[in-house]
Design a protein around this motif. Structure first.
Motif, PDB file in Angstrom:
ATOM      1  N   TRP A  33       0.832  -1.201   0.000  1.00  0.00           N
ATOM      2  CA  TRP A  33       0.000   0.000   0.000  1.00  0.00           C
ATOM      3  C   TRP A  33       0.868   1.254   0.000  1.00  0.00           C
ATOM      4  CZ3 TRP A  33      -0.494   3.838   3.798  1.00  0.00           C
ATOM      5  CH2 TRP A  33      -1.530   4.763   3.590  1.00  0.00           C
ATOM      6  N   ALA A  34       1.934   1.234   0.792  1.00  0.00           N
ATOM      7  CA  ALA A  34       2.800   2.403   0.906  1.00  0.00           C
ATOM      8  C   ALA A  34       3.495   2.728  -0.413  1.00  0.00           C
ATOM      9  CB  ALA A  34       3.836   2.181   2.005  1.00  0.00           C
ATOM     10  N   SER A  35       3.787   1.708  -1.216  1.00  0.00           N
ATOM     11  CA  SER A  35       4.503   1.952  -2.472  1.00  0.00           C
ATOM     12  C   SER A  35       3.573   2.040  -3.685  1.00  0.00           C
ATOM     13  CB  SER A  35       5.554   0.861  -2.689  1.00  0.00           C
ATOM     14  OG  SER A  35       4.929  -0.396  -2.817  1.00  0.00           O
ATOM     15  N   ALA A  36       2.310   1.725  -3.513  1.00  0.00           N
ATOM     16  CA  ALA A  36       1.354   1.735  -4.628  1.00  0.00           C
ATOM     17  C   ALA A  36       0.734   3.124  -4.798  1.00  0.00           C
ATOM     18  CB  ALA A  36       0.253   0.705  -4.388  1.00  0.00           C
ATOM     19  N   SER A  37       0.011   3.286  -5.889  1.00  0.00           N
ATOM     20  CA  SER A  37      -0.736   4.529  -6.099  1.00  0.00           C
ATOM     21  C   SER A  37      -1.969   4.215  -6.930  1.00  0.00           C
ATOM     22  CB  SER A  37       0.138   5.572  -6.810  1.00  0.00           C
ATOM     23  OG  SER A  37       0.491   5.105  -8.091  1.00  0.00           O
ATOM     24  N   GLY A  38      -2.912   5.143  -6.927  1.00  0.00           N
ATOM     25  CA  GLY A  38      -4.123   5.018  -7.732  1.00  0.00           C
ATOM     26  C   GLY A  38      -4.990   3.830  -7.362  1.00  0.00           C
ATOM     27  N   PRO A  39      -5.536   3.142  -8.374  1.00  0.00           N
ATOM     28  CA  PRO A  39      -6.461   2.023  -8.120  1.00  0.00           C
ATOM     29  C   PRO A  39      -5.837   0.874  -7.318  1.00  0.00           C
ATOM     30  CG  PRO A  39      -6.615   2.722 -10.405  1.00  0.00           C
ATOM     31  CD  PRO A  39      -5.457   3.468  -9.805  1.00  0.00           C
ATOM     32  N   ALA A  40      -4.542   0.629  -7.517  1.00  0.00           N
ATOM     33  CA  ALA A  40      -3.882  -0.456  -6.770  1.00  0.00           C
ATOM     34  C   ALA A  40      -3.859  -0.135  -5.273  1.00  0.00           C
ATOM     35  CB  ALA A  40      -2.465  -0.676  -7.288  1.00  0.00           C
ATOM     36  N   THR A  64     -15.955  -0.111  -5.874  1.00  0.00           N
ATOM     37  CA  THR A  64     -16.155  -0.459  -7.273  1.00  0.00           C
ATOM     38  C   THR A  64     -14.799  -0.849  -7.856  1.00  0.00           C
ATOM     39  OG1 THR A  64     -15.872   1.851  -7.910  1.00  0.00           O
ATOM     40  CG2 THR A  64     -18.124   1.085  -7.602  1.00  0.00           C
ATOM     41  N   PRO A  65     -14.771  -1.877  -8.687  1.00  0.00           N
ATOM     42  CA  PRO A  65     -13.494  -2.297  -9.281  1.00  0.00           C
ATOM     43  C   PRO A  65     -12.856  -1.161 -10.086  1.00  0.00           C
ATOM     44  CG  PRO A  65     -15.215  -3.916  -9.703  1.00  0.00           C
ATOM     45  CD  PRO A  65     -15.883  -2.724  -9.109  1.00  0.00           C
ATOM     46  N   GLY A  66     -11.572  -0.976  -9.883  1.00  0.00           N
ATOM     47  CA  GLY A  66     -10.857   0.063 -10.615  1.00  0.00           C
ATOM     48  C   GLY A  66     -10.999   1.463 -10.041  1.00  0.00           C
ATOM     49  N   ALA A  67     -11.669   1.600  -8.903  1.00  0.00           N
ATOM     50  CA  ALA A  67     -11.839   2.921  -8.285  1.00  0.00           C
ATOM     51  C   ALA A  67     -10.478   3.457  -7.847  1.00  0.00           C
ATOM     52  CB  ALA A  67     -12.772   2.838  -7.089  1.00  0.00           C
ATOM     53  N   SER A  68     -10.285   4.759  -8.010  1.00  0.00           N
ATOM     54  CA  SER A  68      -8.990   5.342  -7.648  1.00  0.00           C
ATOM     55  C   SER A  68      -8.983   5.910  -6.234  1.00  0.00           C
ATOM     56  CB  SER A  68      -8.606   6.430  -8.645  1.00  0.00           C
ATOM     57  OG  SER A  68      -9.572   7.447  -8.629  1.00  0.00           O
ATOM     58  N   GLU A  69     -10.131   5.899  -5.572  1.00  0.00           N
ATOM     59  CA  GLU A  69     -10.197   6.403  -4.198  1.00  0.00           C
ATOM     60  C   GLU A  69     -10.628   5.292  -3.250  1.00  0.00           C
ATOM     61  OE1 GLU A  69     -12.036  10.073  -3.279  1.00  0.00           O
ATOM     62  OE2 GLU A  69     -11.588  10.928  -5.243  1.00  0.00           O
TER      63      GLU A  69
END
Length: 84
Positions: A33-40, A64-69
């Protein structure tokens, strides 16, 4: 009547093993989580938030799948990750 103490001890040990596995999964997810961004990052936060029963930022929101928040506040996820 005999009381068997093996079963409660075995259950306790099995529970400790399961909680260690959950801790390892949470630790790995927190690093991701700390190294990811956006939908991941949102997907990881939503999974950890749901599994640890964190409070959602918006009460009845659904993922929702693919949500960025994320559905959960980043400060709550950070606090969760600090404990692992």
């Amino acid at each position: 009547m005999r009381i068997c103490l093996i079963t409660p001890v075995a259950l306790l040990l099995a529970g400790l093993g399961a909680s260690a596995a959950v801790a390892a999964d949470t630790r790995r997810d927190c690093q991701s989580w700390a190294s990811a961004s956006g939908p991941a990052q949102a997907a990881i936060a939503n999974r950890r938030g749901s599994e640890h029963l964190l409070t959602k930022a918006h009460k009845l929101a659904e993922a929702t799948p693919g949500a960025s928040e994320s559905l959960y506040r980043s400060s709550d996820i950070q606090r969760l990750c600090r404990s692992y």
